[in-house]
Design a protein around this motif. Structure first.
Motif, short mmCIF file in Angstrom:
data_model
loop_
_atom_site.label_atom_id
_atom_site.label_comp_id
_atom_site.label_asym_id
_atom_site.label_seq_id
_atom_site.Cartn_x
_atom_site.Cartn_y
_atom_site.Cartn_z
N LYS A 60 15.75 20.30 74.34
CA LYS A 60 16.06 18.79 73.71
C LYS A 60 17.10 19.24 72.48
O LYS A 60 17.09 18.42 71.45
CB LYS A 60 14.80 18.46 73.10
CG LYS A 60 13.75 17.93 74.13
CD LYS A 60 12.74 17.35 73.67
CE LYS A 60 11.48 17.39 74.40
NZ LYS A 60 9.94 17.07 73.85
N TYR A 61 17.65 20.30 72.40
CA TYR A 61 18.53 20.76 71.43
C TYR A 61 20.33 20.56 72.09
O TYR A 61 20.33 20.59 73.11
CB TYR A 61 18.59 22.10 71.07
CG TYR A 61 17.26 22.80 70.53
CD1 TYR A 61 17.58 22.69 68.83
CD2 TYR A 61 16.25 22.78 70.80
CE1 TYR A 61 16.28 23.06 68.01
CE2 TYR A 61 15.03 23.30 70.16
CZ TYR A 61 15.11 23.34 68.84
OH TYR A 61 14.00 23.60 68.00
N LEU A 62 20.86 20.03 71.15
CA LEU A 62 22.38 19.64 71.35
C LEU A 62 23.26 20.84 70.78
O LEU A 62 22.69 21.22 69.57
CB LEU A 62 22.67 18.26 70.81
CG LEU A 62 24.14 17.77 71.08
CD1 LEU A 62 23.81 17.45 72.58
CD2 LEU A 62 24.30 16.61 70.23
N ARG A 63 24.10 21.70 71.44
CA ARG A 63 24.80 22.36 70.61
C ARG A 63 26.37 22.38 70.66
O ARG A 63 26.98 21.89 71.80
CB ARG A 63 24.56 23.92 71.53
CG ARG A 63 23.19 24.31 71.21
CD ARG A 63 22.75 25.37 72.34
NE ARG A 63 23.92 26.48 72.55
CZ ARG A 63 23.90 26.73 73.48
NH1 ARG A 63 23.65 26.55 74.64
NH2 ARG A 63 25.12 27.89 73.66
N ILE A 64 26.88 22.11 69.66
CA ILE A 64 28.37 21.68 69.67
C ILE A 64 29.23 22.98 68.78
O ILE A 64 29.04 23.52 67.88
CB ILE A 64 28.62 20.57 68.79
CG1 ILE A 64 27.53 19.34 68.84
CG2 ILE A 64 30.16 19.98 68.67
CD1 ILE A 64 27.59 18.29 68.07
N GLU A 65 30.26 23.43 69.95
CA GLU A 65 30.77 24.69 69.43
C GLU A 65 31.70 24.04 68.08
O GLU A 65 32.21 22.95 68.09
CB GLU A 65 31.97 24.85 70.28
CG GLU A 65 31.38 25.74 71.66
CD GLU A 65 32.31 26.21 72.56
OE1 GLU A 65 31.92 26.88 73.46
OE2 GLU A 65 33.76 25.56 72.45
N VAL A 66 31.78 24.99 67.01
CA VAL A 66 32.54 24.61 65.78
C VAL A 66 33.64 25.86 65.79
O VAL A 66 33.12 26.99 65.33
CB VAL A 66 31.79 24.55 64.64
CG1 VAL A 66 32.35 24.31 63.33
CG2 VAL A 66 30.73 23.49 64.78
N VAL A 74 21.37 20.98 67.00
CA VAL A 74 20.78 19.91 66.43
C VAL A 74 19.76 19.56 67.24
O VAL A 74 19.73 19.39 68.32
CB VAL A 74 21.72 18.53 66.55
CG1 VAL A 74 21.28 17.33 65.81
CG2 VAL A 74 23.14 18.84 65.73
N HIS A 75 18.63 19.37 66.45
CA HIS A 75 17.38 18.54 67.28
C HIS A 75 17.10 17.19 66.58
O HIS A 75 17.09 17.35 65.27
CB HIS A 75 16.08 19.67 67.22
CG HIS A 75 15.17 19.16 68.11
ND1 HIS A 75 14.49 18.02 67.97
CD2 HIS A 75 14.34 19.73 69.10
CE1 HIS A 75 13.49 17.90 69.07
NE2 HIS A 75 13.52 19.12 69.30
N PHE A 76 17.04 16.23 67.35
CA PHE A 76 16.81 15.03 66.76
C PHE A 76 15.66 14.38 66.08
O PHE A 76 15.42 13.51 65.55
CB PHE A 76 17.62 13.89 67.61
CG PHE A 76 19.02 14.01 68.06
CD1 PHE A 76 19.96 13.65 67.11
CD2 PHE A 76 19.58 14.61 69.32
CE1 PHE A 76 21.16 13.77 67.39
CE2 PHE A 76 20.59 14.93 69.66
CZ PHE A 76 21.55 14.30 68.59
N ARG A 77 14.49 15.09 66.73
CA ARG A 77 13.17 14.88 66.38
C ARG A 77 13.06 13.37 66.49
O ARG A 77 13.39 12.91 67.58
CB ARG A 77 12.78 15.18 64.81
CG ARG A 77 13.00 16.77 64.64
CD ARG A 77 11.99 17.58 65.21
NE ARG A 77 12.45 19.10 65.13
CZ ARG A 77 11.99 20.09 66.03
NH1 ARG A 77 10.96 19.62 66.94
NH2 ARG A 77 12.52 20.95 65.89
#
Ligand code: ZN
Length: 280
Positions: A60-66, A74-77
């Motif tokens: 459920k985690y989003l991972r965005i390359e920076v 990010v975890h939206f909870r």
């Protein structure tokens, strides 16, 4: 709470909006939403001038390359969401982060009414240090999720099947409603949520495997049409409800046999099943 399909939809919807865009600045309105690094100025320094790269999802985690060396995890909870807004729209409640994007009219806003979301900026490849990703199990949309892998995990453990499926260290991203749905089979005898995992027959194991893929794919397809603001919005509920065979249907007739759906507690979680189609 957003589950795997919702987060997958967020990843797919967000990608064309921000991939390849350069962050010129970042406004932080609620510093505590950032779990790491502790120093929020460091967060700003690390992210300024970098470009958003590929977007992935793990559980459920989003991972965005920076840039080349970092990623935003990010975890939206309960209520977190991303939304593209214009800088002049920043005067709104519950806006905690705003990323200005070069040559773009809109920037990326992180909005979270209940502030339970988690945001980390970590060196690339180190996301597994994050608690919750540390012992993450197999993601059902990854190549590692095969019938054999599912069978191995079910038959080597003696636990209520519902509780086992919910365990994020076994499979990651399966939330409460998905775990209910996958135990109900269309037109045939399904699996009672309290069945012990190691007693399941090959037919039952195959059924659960098929249903996991079915329910997730179906949810993603629905979400792709209806998710607004990259979040699990109100608009999706009608269509989504028609897809669900059990969830929130206590007392309503089973779509297979007409028996009223019952609700029990398994592994501390509210669980729906058909007492006729899912016998113990
Ligand atoms: Zn039934």
């Amino acid at each position: 709470m957003p589950e795997l399909p919702e987060v997958e939809v967020v990843a797919r919807t967000l990608a064309p909006e921000i991939e390849g865009k350069t962050i010129t600045d970042c406004d932080i309105y609620w510093p505590r939403i950032i779990n790491y690094p502790d120093d929020k100025e460091e967060f700003k320094t690390l992210i300024k001038g970098q470009t958003f790269g590929r977007i992935r999802r793990t559980g459920k985690y989003l991972r965005i390359e920076v840039g080349e060396h970092y990623e935003l995890v990010v975890h939206f909870r309960m209520t977190g969401k991303f939304q593209m807004i214009k800088p002049e729209e920043r005067e709104q409640k519950h806006l905690h982060l705003f990323f200005h994007l070069e040559k773009e009219e809109e920037g990326l806003a992180y909005i979270d009414v209940r502030k339970f979301g988690d945001i980390f900026l970590v060196p690339k490849g180190e996301y597994q240090q994050i608690k919750g990703l540390y012992h993450a199990g197999i993601d059902p949309l990854s190549d590692a999720f095969t019938l054999e892998a599912l069978q191995e995990r079910l038959s080597s453990r003696k636990r209520h099947i519902k509780a086992l499926l919910l365990d994020q260290s076994v499979f990651t991203g399966l939330g409460n409603y998905i775990c209910d749905e996958v135990l109900w089979f269309d037109g045939e005898q399904g699996v009672h949520p309290q069945r012990l995992s190691h007693t399941l027959t090959p037919r039952e194991q195959e059924g659960i495997y098929r249903r996991i893929l079915e329910v997730i794919q179906h949810s993603i397809t629905l979400g792709g049409n209806s998710f607004r603001d990259f979040t699990y919005g109100e608009g999706v509920k009608g269509e989504f409800k028609r897809m669900l065979k059990l969830y929130a249907r206590k007392g309503e007739p089973c779509f297979n046999c007409g028996t009223p759906i019952e609700r029990i507690i398994v592994g501390g979680r509210s669980t729906h099943y058909c007492p006729n189609c899912q016998r113990l």
